[in-house]
Design a protein around this motif. Structure first.
Motif, PDB file in Angstrom:
ATOM      1  N   ASN A 104       0.823  -1.212   0.000  1.00  0.00           N
ATOM      2  CA  ASN A 104       0.000   0.000   0.000  1.00  0.00           C
ATOM      3  C   ASN A 104       0.854   1.259   0.000  1.00  0.00           C
ATOM      4  O   ASN A 104       0.495   2.262  -0.597  1.00  0.00           O
TER       5      ASN A 104
ATOM      6  N   ARG B  39      -1.343  11.134   4.226  1.00  0.00           N
ATOM      7  CA  ARG B  39      -2.215  10.029   4.672  1.00  0.00           C
ATOM      8  C   ARG B  39      -3.406  10.584   5.447  1.00  0.00           C
ATOM      9  O   ARG B  39      -3.423  10.559   6.678  1.00  0.00           O
ATOM     10  N   PHE B  40      -4.432  11.054   4.721  1.00  0.00           N
ATOM     11  CA  PHE B  40      -5.573  11.694   5.379  1.00  0.00           C
ATOM     12  C   PHE B  40      -6.339  10.708   6.265  1.00  0.00           C
ATOM     13  O   PHE B  40      -6.870  11.080   7.307  1.00  0.00           O
ATOM     14  N   ARG B  41      -6.374   9.441   5.834  1.00  0.00           N
ATOM     15  CA  ARG B  41      -7.110   8.448   6.625  1.00  0.00           C
ATOM     16  C   ARG B  41      -6.520   8.288   8.022  1.00  0.00           C
ATOM     17  O   ARG B  41      -7.236   8.168   9.004  1.00  0.00           O
ATOM     18  N   VAL B  42      -5.171   8.298   8.059  1.00  0.00           N
ATOM     19  CA  VAL B  42      -4.502   8.154   9.359  1.00  0.00           C
ATOM     20  C   VAL B  42      -4.812   9.374  10.226  1.00  0.00           C
ATOM     21  O   VAL B  42      -5.051   9.260  11.440  1.00  0.00           O
ATOM     22  N   PHE B  44      -7.514  11.354  10.038  1.00  0.00           N
ATOM     23  CA  PHE B  44      -8.914  11.292  10.484  1.00  0.00           C
ATOM     24  C   PHE B  44      -9.089  10.297  11.629  1.00  0.00           C
ATOM     25  O   PHE B  44      -9.841  10.534  12.568  1.00  0.00           O
ATOM     26  N   LYS B  45      -8.354   9.187  11.525  1.00  0.00           N
ATOM     27  CA  LYS B  45      -8.441   8.179  12.587  1.00  0.00           C
ATOM     28  C   LYS B  45      -7.963   8.773  13.920  1.00  0.00           C
ATOM     29  O   LYS B  45      -8.568   8.548  14.966  1.00  0.00           O
ATOM     30  N   GLU B  48     -10.459  11.214  15.337  1.00  0.00           N
ATOM     31  CA  GLU B  48     -11.541  10.511  16.031  1.00  0.00           C
ATOM     32  C   GLU B  48     -11.088  10.145  17.452  1.00  0.00           C
ATOM     33  O   GLU B  48     -11.802  10.366  18.426  1.00  0.00           O
TER      34      GLU B  48
END
Lengths: 242, 256
Positions: A104, B39-42, B44-45, B48
């Protein structure tokens, strides 16, 4: 090819590596053996730039990595995979996510292709039905297998092993040894293994290097080492067998 | 005498050294902030974890802080007939001072310690080394998202704390102590300015930076197994809290 030239490293004024020279043959399994606490892990971590030497050069495919910036060092590291002593799987991810992690990060493959590669690599190391398990649910031997699957996910040219059989029972040890040999045969990568297990080293190595007091004191095929008349080498092997 | 000075000065030198190392980590984090991959997902996580999951704690502490403040000031102000100012006092204290500081301290305990413990465990189990070997910078992957999340979420949590604090103060002042609700609200609107709220939020963002930076710093430089992780966690809470109080004084001096 990996070449270490006059590597010196001290921690708190204690010299761990002392002008050490070593050349690793490509596409072969080289085992570096030495006593516990003798600087084997430190030596291995030098090869991938996790620890930098006080002096000396580390040449990877013609590039000296001791004076590279972060970005260039990361480029060189893409040639490597590494299996840590306790596998160092990310415990917040499943086994499948762990193996998929380098894919990834460094490829633009589709999710489907990545899943396929993850399954292939896990099969290669003899693991089935563990993709959705957390690392904490696996046994020590299985974790090492999963760690190896992650290490070879990007088909690296060089794979480093930090004491792959330590802490395993004799049967598991043998099976990991077999796995290392089989994986090297298939991938044709350069394997560097550090170990204090002399028997296992004789089984898997194409070449053995002996680390003693910060220097490599002997290099040779298992047969050469075994039949060596050098009293120092003989004593070394005897000490390790104890 | 020299020996005494040496002895007394050692913790101070250690503190300054530590602040220097933390600052270096901050510079390195900033330099990684503008390099891909993003890494926007990281992030956002982490938002949260830092923000959404802290709402409960902040609601309770904020509400009770406002309530006790109303109770205390009411008894003091009644002595000279100033009960009408209770609302404004609560609102001003919450927005300028207590909202940001208490929120930061609660989040330090909940989130800063967790950051130190998580990264510390990753360090001692070689997971951080593993990231490095996979050509992923631990600073970019682990530290940066946590710092961004804390800087963004602390002001949000502070707004919640300010709001429930004032509501709590209103409940105690108007419903229990029978202060006129019109006066209570009018004085708040009269005295509290937008700048008071805004400056409080700037403080909150700064505290977010401190608690996440210290938590990550203590985590990624952990040594010595499980005991080391425990030590890093405790130290991160203590150091963050101290730095929050010290910087609070100077920020207040500069802003108000």
């Amino acid at each position: 090819m990996i070449k270490l030239i006059k590597i010196t490293k001290s921690f708190n004024s204690q010299k761990v590596l002392d002008e050490l020279d070593l050349k690793i043959d490509p596409e072969k399994i080289t085992v570096i053996i030495g006593q516990s606490g003798g600087g084997k892990s430190v030596l291995l971590k030098h090869m991938i730039g996790l620890i930098m030497p006080d002096s000396g050069q580390i040449i990877i495919d013609g590039i000296d990595i001791t004076n590279l910036n972060d970005k260039k060092l990361n480029e060189v590291r893409k040639k490597f995979g590494m299996l840590f002593q306790d596998a160092a799987l990310f415990d917040s991810m499943t086994v499948g996510e762990n193996v998929a992690f380098p894919l990834n990060e460094h490829t633009r493959l589709s999710r489907k292709k990545i899943t396929k590669i993850v399954d292939d690599k896990l099969n290669l190391v003899g693991l089935e039905n563990v993709t959705n398990k957390m690392p904490s649910e696996l046994s020590g031997g299985m974790r090492k297998r999963a760690g190896l699957a992650r290490a070879i996910a990007l088909d690296p040219k060089i794979v480093l092993f930090d004491e792959p059989t330590t802490g395993l029972d004799p049967i598991m040890r043998e099976s990991i040894d077999k796995l290392i040999v089989a994986t090297q045969k298939r991938t044709k990568a350069t394997f560097v293994v550090i170990s204090h297990d002399i028997e296992s080293s004789f089984t898997i190595a194409h070449k053995i290097a002996m680390l003693y007091q910060g220097k490599i004191i002997a290099v040779g095929t298992p047969n050469e080492i075994r039949s060596s008349n050098d009293s120092f080498v003989k004593r070394f092997i005897k000490d390790l067998r104890k | 005498m020299t020996r005494f000075l040496e002895f007394a000065g050692r913790p101070f030198v250690f503190f300054i050294e530590e602040c220097g190392s933390i600052l270096l980590l901050l510079l390195s984090t900033i330099s990684w902030m503008f390099r891909p991959p993003f890494r926007f997902r990281v992030i956002f996580k982490q938002m949260e974890f830092v923000g959404v999951n802290s709402v409960g704690v902040v609601l309770i502490t904020g509400a009770f802080t406002g309530m006790v403040l109303a109770l205390q000031t009411y008894h003091g102000f009644r002595m000279f007939g100033g009960e009408g100012l209770v609302g404004a006092t609560v609102a001003l204290s919450m927005t300028r001072e207590l909202g940001p500081v208490f929120t930061a301290l609660m989040v330090t305990g909940r989130v800063g310690s967790a950051m130190a413990a998580e990264l510390g465990t990753m360090k001692v189990t070689e997971q951080i080394d593993a990231l490095n070997t996979m050509s992923v910078s631990p600073i970019q992957y682990l530290v940066m998202p946590r710092i961004i999340a804390a800087i963004l979420m602390l002001p949000v949590l502070t707004i919640i704390s300010d709001f429930v604090g004032i509501v709590g103060g209103y409940f105690v002042g108007v419903n229990l102590l029978k202060i006129n609700s019109g006066i209570f609200m009018a004085k708040i609107i009269d005295i509290v300015e937008l700048d008071d709220i805004f400056n409080g939020l700037v403080k909150a963002a700064f505290f977010g930076l401190i608690l996440s930076l210290v938590g990550c710093y203590k985590g990624i430089y952990t040594i010595g197994g499980a005991e080391g992780v425990g030590r890093a966690t405790t130290q991160s809470v203590v150091l963050s809290s101290i730095l929050i109080f010290i910087s609070d004084y100077f920020l207040t001096a500069v802003m108000f």
